[in-house]
Design a protein around this motif. Structure first.
Motif, mmCIF file in Angstrom:
data_model
loop_
_atom_site.group_PDB
_atom_site.id
_atom_site.type_symbol
_atom_site.label_atom_id
_atom_site.label_comp_id
_atom_site.label_asym_id
_atom_site.label_seq_id
_atom_site.Cartn_x
_atom_site.Cartn_y
_atom_site.Cartn_z
ATOM 1 N N GLU A 51 -5.734 0.267 42.689
ATOM 2 C CA GLU A 51 -6.828 -0.368 43.420
ATOM 3 C C GLU A 51 -8.047 -0.520 42.514
ATOM 4 O O GLU A 51 -8.738 -1.551 42.546
ATOM 5 N N GLN A 52 -8.302 0.500 41.685
ATOM 6 C CA GLN A 52 -9.419 0.425 40.742
ATOM 7 C C GLN A 52 -9.198 -0.712 39.740
ATOM 8 O O GLN A 52 -10.116 -1.493 39.461
ATOM 9 N N ILE A 53 -7.987 -0.813 39.209
ATOM 10 C CA ILE A 53 -7.662 -1.875 38.259
ATOM 11 C C ILE A 53 -7.810 -3.246 38.920
ATOM 12 O O ILE A 53 -8.362 -4.176 38.335
ATOM 13 N N ARG A 54 -7.329 -3.347 40.152
ATOM 14 C CA ARG A 54 -7.404 -4.613 40.877
ATOM 15 C C ARG A 54 -8.857 -5.075 41.016
ATOM 16 O O ARG A 54 -9.169 -6.260 40.852
ATOM 17 N N GLU A 55 -9.749 -4.155 41.293
ATOM 18 C CA GLU A 55 -11.161 -4.505 41.423
ATOM 19 C C GLU A 55 -11.775 -4.871 40.073
ATOM 20 O O GLU A 55 -12.598 -5.777 39.979
ATOM 21 N N GLU A 56 -11.340 -4.175 39.021
ATOM 22 C CA GLU A 56 -11.924 -4.393 37.695
ATOM 23 C C GLU A 56 -11.590 -5.769 37.131
ATOM 24 O O GLU A 56 -12.411 -6.376 36.431
ATOM 25 N N PHE A 67 -0.786 -10.341 42.807
ATOM 26 C CA PHE A 67 -0.847 -8.990 42.221
ATOM 27 C C PHE A 67 -0.282 -7.965 43.193
ATOM 28 O O PHE A 67 0.580 -7.156 42.825
ATOM 29 N N LEU A 68 -0.749 -7.973 44.419
ATOM 30 C CA LEU A 68 -0.267 -6.998 45.398
ATOM 31 C C LEU A 68 1.178 -7.265 45.784
ATOM 32 O O LEU A 68 1.943 -6.322 46.050
ATOM 33 N N ALA A 69 1.577 -8.544 45.821
ATOM 34 C CA ALA A 69 2.974 -8.869 46.137
ATOM 35 C C ALA A 69 3.913 -8.402 45.042
ATOM 36 O O ALA A 69 5.113 -8.228 45.282
ATOM 37 N N SER A 70 3.361 -8.180 43.839
ATOM 38 C CA SER A 70 4.165 -7.665 42.722
ATOM 39 C C SER A 70 4.254 -6.147 42.746
ATOM 40 O O SER A 70 4.827 -5.549 41.831
ATOM 41 N N GLN A 71 3.665 -5.533 43.781
ATOM 42 C CA GLN A 71 3.743 -4.081 44.016
ATOM 43 C C GLN A 71 3.513 -3.267 42.733
ATOM 44 O O GLN A 71 4.372 -2.500 42.301
ATOM 45 N N GLN A 200 -7.246 -20.235 38.853
ATOM 46 C CA GLN A 200 -6.496 -20.029 40.092
ATOM 47 C C GLN A 200 -6.317 -18.542 40.384
ATOM 48 O O GLN A 200 -6.205 -18.143 41.547
ATOM 49 N N TRP A 201 -6.313 -17.732 39.308
ATOM 50 C CA TRP A 201 -5.961 -16.320 39.460
ATOM 51 C C TRP A 201 -7.127 -15.372 39.229
ATOM 52 O O TRP A 201 -7.130 -14.271 39.767
ATOM 53 N N PHE A 202 -8.112 -15.783 38.426
ATOM 54 C CA PHE A 202 -9.247 -14.913 38.104
ATOM 55 C C PHE A 202 -10.555 -15.612 38.470
ATOM 56 O O PHE A 202 -10.718 -16.790 38.182
ATOM 57 N N THR A 203 -11.457 -14.852 39.059
ATOM 58 C CA THR A 203 -12.773 -15.434 39.362
ATOM 59 C C THR A 203 -13.633 -15.507 38.115
ATOM 60 O O THR A 203 -14.522 -16.354 38.020
ATOM 61 N N ASP A 204 -13.382 -14.625 37.137
ATOM 62 C CA ASP A 204 -14.131 -14.636 35.879
ATOM 63 C C ASP A 204 -13.218 -14.097 34.784
ATOM 64 O O ASP A 204 -13.126 -12.885 34.560
#
Length: 340
Positions: A51-56, A67-71, A200-204
């Motif tokens: 979850e920390q990585i996902r936010e970073e 990302f989450l669908a890739s578990q 499409q995948w990253f906001t920044d």
């Protein structure tokens, strides 16, 4: 008449309804991957670290879903090697993540000097996950754009060409897949069409490149400092050896001249010429003092050489330590020695 018209209207409605149902089926089929991802992502419970990585890594809604669908999971050597058993670890470089069986697996690196490894690897593997979700036509178009950028970068950036050489044995489609992940996470400035794709995948996306640059710089600075020390050591070695050889020759000549002066004095050659005696003796003493000064300088530079060599050895130790931290492989057990 009206009955006939009404019948035709009813038939028209039925046809429209059938077309609508068929169109709905086509839409559902076209978005079946997104639909599947939605339900898998909704049911996945990420660990605190994930979850920390996902936010970073600042994902878009689409990137977050994939990302989450890739578990994604993260673990140490034992878990990682079990998850990524099919990955070829014989390639030059470190295997820090894999995308296998539609799942993202990450190798945990906790050393603060290497902050960003897990984040960059997560983004890298996410791009593998997005790649397999592209249509064949989209992959073909994107591959041409990626290869064009690769050709441009590799022609002007030797380090980048070396970076990609670990994938040289791959087929062109597989190479494009890896290039898709490398460019998206490691190269800061890309053509607009590629930036639009990655958006499409990253906001920044720059956040990902910052993570990569952060830990990559640790290694580039180590190498730069090691190269500088090695060059200084080599130049100092050559200088010390040349000066030492000249010093040895000068000492040999001094000893011969001093011995000759001693023999002449023992033969009383200077008994009637004290000024000559004092002059030669003074010259020898000056030469002796000069030789001693040269010896001290050479010794000081030799001590400096040893200090620099010690610094280089410490840098090498740090480099080996960091590479060992990034080594996700489990060492093979030593085979038993057969008895004679």
């Amino acid at each position: 008449m009206s009955r006939s018209t009404g019948k035709r209207i009813a038939q028209g409605v039925a046809v429209v309804l059938a077309v609508a149902i068929a169109a709905g089926g086509v839409v559902a089929y076209s978005y079946r991957s997104d639909i599947r991802d939605h339900f898998v992502a909704a049911s996945f419970d990420p660990s605190k670290r994930i979850e920390q990585i996902r936010e970073e890594i600042q994902l878009s809604s689409s990137g977050n879903r994939v990302f989450l669908a890739s578990q994604p999971t993260i673990g140490g050597k034992k878990e990682f090697n079990r998850w990524c058993a099919a990955v070829d670890h014989t390639e030059e470089g470190h295997v820090l993540g894999c995308f296998a069986e539609r799942r993202i697996r990450l190798f945990e690196v906790t050393d603060k000097r290497l902050n960003g490894v897990a984040e960059t690897t997560a983004a890298h593997e996410l791009l593998h996950a997005t790649w397999v979700r592209l249509s064949q036509d989209d992959r073909a178009t994107l591959s041409r754009e990626l290869i064009a950028e690769y050709d441009k970068l590799s022609a002007s950036d030797e380090e980048f060409a070396q970076r990609m050489s670990v994938y040289e044995s791959l087929s062109e489609p597989a190479f494009a897949n890896e290039l898709h992940s490398v460019l998206g996470t490691e190269v800061r400035d890309l053509p607009p069409e590629l930036e639009e794709h990655y958006a499409q995948w990253f906001t920044d996306r720059s956040v990902i490149v910052n993570w990569y640059d952060g830990y990559h710089t640790v290694f580039t600075e180590l190498k730069a400092e090691a190269d500088r020390l090695a060059a200084e050591l080599e130049a100092l070695r050559v200088d010390i050896e040349e000066r030492s050889a000249n010093y040895d020759t000068a000492v040999e000549q001094f000893n011969a001249d001093a011995a000759d002066f001693k023999e002449r004095n023992e033969r009383y050659e200077f008994s009637g010429d004290k000024p000559l005696f004092d002059s030669i003796r003074g010259q020898l003493l000056d030469r002796q003092e000069g030789l001693e000064a040269v010896r001290r300088e050479i010794q000081a530079d030799s001590d400096r050489f040893n200090d620099l060599r010690e610094q280089l050895m410490k840098l090498n130790d740090v480099s080996l330590e960091l590479n060992d931290i990034l080594d996700s492989t489990i060492p093979e057990p030593l085979s038993e020695v057969e008895s004679a």
